[in-house]
Design a protein around this motif. Structure first.
Motif, PDB file in Angstrom:
ATOM      1  N   GLN A 143       0.870  -1.170   0.000  1.00  0.00           N
ATOM      2  CA  GLN A 143       0.000   0.000   0.000  1.00  0.00           C
ATOM      3  C   GLN A 143       0.908   1.220   0.000  1.00  0.00           C
ATOM      4  OE1 GLN A 143      -2.605   0.563   3.403  1.00  0.00           O
ATOM      5  NE2 GLN A 143      -4.159   1.459   2.059  1.00  0.00           N
ATOM      6  N   GLY A 144       0.789   2.024  -1.044  1.00  0.00           N
ATOM      7  CA  GLY A 144       1.662   3.190  -1.165  1.00  0.00           C
ATOM      8  C   GLY A 144       3.125   2.808  -1.260  1.00  0.00           C
ATOM      9  N   GLY A 145       3.424   1.671  -1.887  1.00  0.00           N
ATOM     10  CA  GLY A 145       4.802   1.221  -2.033  1.00  0.00           C
ATOM     11  C   GLY A 145       5.390   0.549  -0.803  1.00  0.00           C
ATOM     12  N   GLN A 146       4.626   0.486   0.288  1.00  0.00           N
ATOM     13  CA  GLN A 146       5.094  -0.135   1.533  1.00  0.00           C
ATOM     14  C   GLN A 146       4.453  -1.509   1.711  1.00  0.00           C
ATOM     15  OE1 GLN A 146       7.732   1.832   2.601  1.00  0.00           O
ATOM     16  NE2 GLN A 146       6.911   1.886   4.662  1.00  0.00           N
ATOM     17  N   VAL A 147       5.229  -2.470   2.176  1.00  0.00           N
ATOM     18  CA  VAL A 147       4.685  -3.777   2.506  1.00  0.00           C
ATOM     19  C   VAL A 147       3.874  -3.632   3.791  1.00  0.00           C
ATOM     20  CG1 VAL A 147       5.236  -6.147   3.186  1.00  0.00           C
ATOM     21  CG2 VAL A 147       6.590  -5.021   1.413  1.00  0.00           C
ATOM     22  N   ILE A 148       2.604  -4.022   3.737  1.00  0.00           N
ATOM     23  CA  ILE A 148       1.762  -3.910   4.932  1.00  0.00           C
ATOM     24  C   ILE A 148       1.321  -5.268   5.462  1.00  0.00           C
ATOM     25  CG2 ILE A 148       0.945  -1.601   4.411  1.00  0.00           C
ATOM     26  CD1 ILE A 148      -1.668  -2.982   3.447  1.00  0.00           C
ATOM     27  N   GLY A 149       1.713  -6.329   4.776  1.00  0.00           N
ATOM     28  CA  GLY A 149       1.360  -7.657   5.253  1.00  0.00           C
ATOM     29  C   GLY A 149       1.422  -8.674   4.135  1.00  0.00           C
ATOM     30  N   SER A 150       0.975  -9.862   4.458  1.00  0.00           N
ATOM     31  CA  SER A 150       0.903 -10.948   3.494  1.00  0.00           C
ATOM     32  C   SER A 150      -0.555 -11.345   3.322  1.00  0.00           C
ATOM     33  CB  SER A 150       1.702 -12.148   3.994  1.00  0.00           C
ATOM     34  OG  SER A 150       1.429 -13.285   3.193  1.00  0.00           O
ATOM     35  N   ALA A 151      -0.928 -11.670   2.096  1.00  0.00           N
ATOM     36  CA  ALA A 151      -2.293 -12.117   1.819  1.00  0.00           C
ATOM     37  C   ALA A 151      -2.548 -13.495   2.424  1.00  0.00           C
ATOM     38  CB  ALA A 151      -2.544 -12.152   0.315  1.00  0.00           C
ATOM     39  N   LEU A 152      -1.510 -14.129   2.958  1.00  0.00           N
ATOM     40  CA  LEU A 152      -1.640 -15.475   3.510  1.00  0.00           C
ATOM     41  C   LEU A 152      -1.810 -15.500   5.025  1.00  0.00           C
ATOM     42  CD1 LEU A 152       1.220 -17.114   1.418  1.00  0.00           C
ATOM     43  CD2 LEU A 152      -1.228 -17.089   0.910  1.00  0.00           C
ATOM     44  N   ILE A 153      -1.636 -14.347   5.676  1.00  0.00           N
ATOM     45  CA  ILE A 153      -1.684 -14.304   7.141  1.00  0.00           C
ATOM     46  C   ILE A 153      -2.682 -13.245   7.585  1.00  0.00           C
ATOM     47  CG2 ILE A 153      -0.361 -13.861   9.244  1.00  0.00           C
ATOM     48  CD1 ILE A 153       2.108 -14.852   7.763  1.00  0.00           C
ATOM     49  N   GLY A 154      -3.649 -13.662   8.393  1.00  0.00           N
ATOM     50  CA  GLY A 154      -4.670 -12.744   8.890  1.00  0.00           C
ATOM     51  C   GLY A 154      -4.076 -11.674   9.793  1.00  0.00           C
ATOM     52  N   GLN A 155      -4.722 -10.514   9.787  1.00  0.00           N
ATOM     53  CA  GLN A 155      -4.303  -9.404  10.635  1.00  0.00           C
ATOM     54  C   GLN A 155      -5.517  -8.899  11.407  1.00  0.00           C
ATOM     55  OE1 GLN A 155      -2.225  -6.283   8.629  1.00  0.00           O
ATOM     56  NE2 GLN A 155      -1.054  -7.688   7.359  1.00  0.00           N
ATOM     57  N   LYS A 156      -5.237  -8.233  12.491  1.00  0.00           N
ATOM     58  CA  LYS A 156      -6.316  -7.692  13.311  1.00  0.00           C
ATOM     59  C   LYS A 156      -6.708  -6.310  12.799  1.00  0.00           C
ATOM     60  CE  LYS A 156      -7.700  -7.070  18.067  1.00  0.00           C
ATOM     61  NZ  LYS A 156      -7.361  -7.379  19.439  1.00  0.00           N
TER      62      LYS A 156
ATOM     63  N   PRO B 177      -6.635 -15.626   6.745  1.00  0.00           N
ATOM     64  CA  PRO B 177      -6.747 -14.277   6.188  1.00  0.00           C
ATOM     65  C   PRO B 177      -8.091 -13.998   5.513  1.00  0.00           C
ATOM     66  CG  PRO B 177      -5.536 -15.664   4.671  1.00  0.00           C
ATOM     67  CD  PRO B 177      -5.846 -16.508   5.886  1.00  0.00           C
ATOM     68  N   ASP B 178      -8.918 -15.022   5.375  1.00  0.00           N
ATOM     69  CA  ASP B 178     -10.153 -14.909   4.604  1.00  0.00           C
ATOM     70  C   ASP B 178     -11.400 -15.043   5.467  1.00  0.00           C
ATOM     71  OD1 ASP B 178      -8.601 -14.849   2.215  1.00  0.00           O
ATOM     72  OD2 ASP B 178      -8.485 -17.032   2.245  1.00  0.00           O
ATOM     73  N   ILE B 179     -12.480 -14.449   4.972  1.00  0.00           N
ATOM     74  CA  ILE B 179     -13.806 -14.646   5.554  1.00  0.00           C
ATOM     75  C   ILE B 179     -14.748 -15.028   4.421  1.00  0.00           C
ATOM     76  CG2 ILE B 179     -13.532 -13.118   7.549  1.00  0.00           C
ATOM     77  CD1 ILE B 179     -14.981 -10.919   5.978  1.00  0.00           C
ATOM     78  N   THR B 180     -15.909 -15.531   4.773  1.00  0.00           N
ATOM     79  CA  THR B 180     -16.902 -15.876   3.765  1.00  0.00           C
ATOM     80  C   THR B 180     -17.499 -14.595   3.191  1.00  0.00           C
ATOM     81  OG1 THR B 180     -18.667 -15.956   5.409  1.00  0.00           O
ATOM     82  CG2 THR B 180     -17.513 -18.042   4.927  1.00  0.00           C
ATOM     83  N   PRO B 181     -18.018 -14.662   1.972  1.00  0.00           N
ATOM     84  CA  PRO B 181     -18.708 -13.490   1.425  1.00  0.00           C
ATOM     85  C   PRO B 181     -19.857 -13.023   2.330  1.00  0.00           C
ATOM     86  CG  PRO B 181     -18.266 -15.060  -0.333  1.00  0.00           C
ATOM     87  CD  PRO B 181     -17.899 -15.730   0.964  1.00  0.00           C
TER      88      PRO B 181
END
Length: 192
Positions: free
Chosen positions: A46-59, A132-136
């Motif tokens: 985001q804005g050229g900065q790494v903010i996380g991985s799509a494989l690991i959930g965040q709070k 990292p995912d939730i249901t629709p």
């Protein structure tokens, strides 16, 4: 006898080099060429900065963001070093109490009536505690709150959720899902 020991030692050295050095280097090199995004950890920028991985959930907290599954990984949750579930069974009193508390919080936060069904993935942690995912359905339930908090039309936020639904892999494996980090990044890009 000495010849057999030397042969065995030589085989040990050769197999260690092949399986411990050559094979990992070749597979890592191939992965970086064929799947560069995944081999780098599926990093989200985001804005050229790494903010996380799509494989690991965040709070994510606060009404402006979609919230993911609760986490039982670590003392405060979402601790990748302490990945793991709570190991509490479905009849465990502590688990039942926790789910009731989470259910009440979800209903209060989203202005839901007591009889509104809430998807289970919003009140139960995954086996790893880092899903990292939730249901629709879990994402759609949060649309009114997020739209209200960001002063956006609900239709626009719902469309954003629609665009972030990932279907079953190869059309047969898994369930449709929404990556919460990617959805929230797009939401920030939509209304910073």
């Amino acid at each position: 006898m000495t010849r057999k020991v030397l042969s065995a030692f030589l085989m040990l050295i050769i197999m260690t080099a092949l399986t411990g050095i050559v094979y990992p280097l070749v597979t890592t090199g191939l992965a970086r060429v064929l799947f560069p995004h995944q081999a780098s950890g599926s990093l989200v920028l985001q804005g050229g900065q790494v903010i996380g991985s799509a494989l690991i959930g965040q709070k994510f907290t606060g009404p402006r963001y979609f919230h993911g599954r609760p986490s039982a990984a670590g003392e405060d949750g979402y601790d990748a070093v302490s990945s793991g579930g709570s190991n509490l069974g479905p009849t465990n009193k502590k688990l039942l109490k926790t789910v009731k508390e989470r259910l009440a919080a979800i209903r209060a936060e989203n202005d839901l009536s007591p009889d509104t069904p809430v998807p289970s993935d919003l009140v139960t942690a995954s086996a790893s505690g880092l899903d990292p995912d939730i249901t629709p359905q879990a994402a759609y339930l949060q649309v009114p709150r997020v739209a209200r908090a960001r002063n956006l039309p609900e239709d626009k936020v719902r469309l954003l959720v629609d665009r972030n639904i990932t279907g079953r892999q190869f059309g047969i494996w898994g369930e449709p899902r929404v990556n919460v980090l990617k959805l929230n990044v797009e939401l920030d890009n939509l209304s910073p």
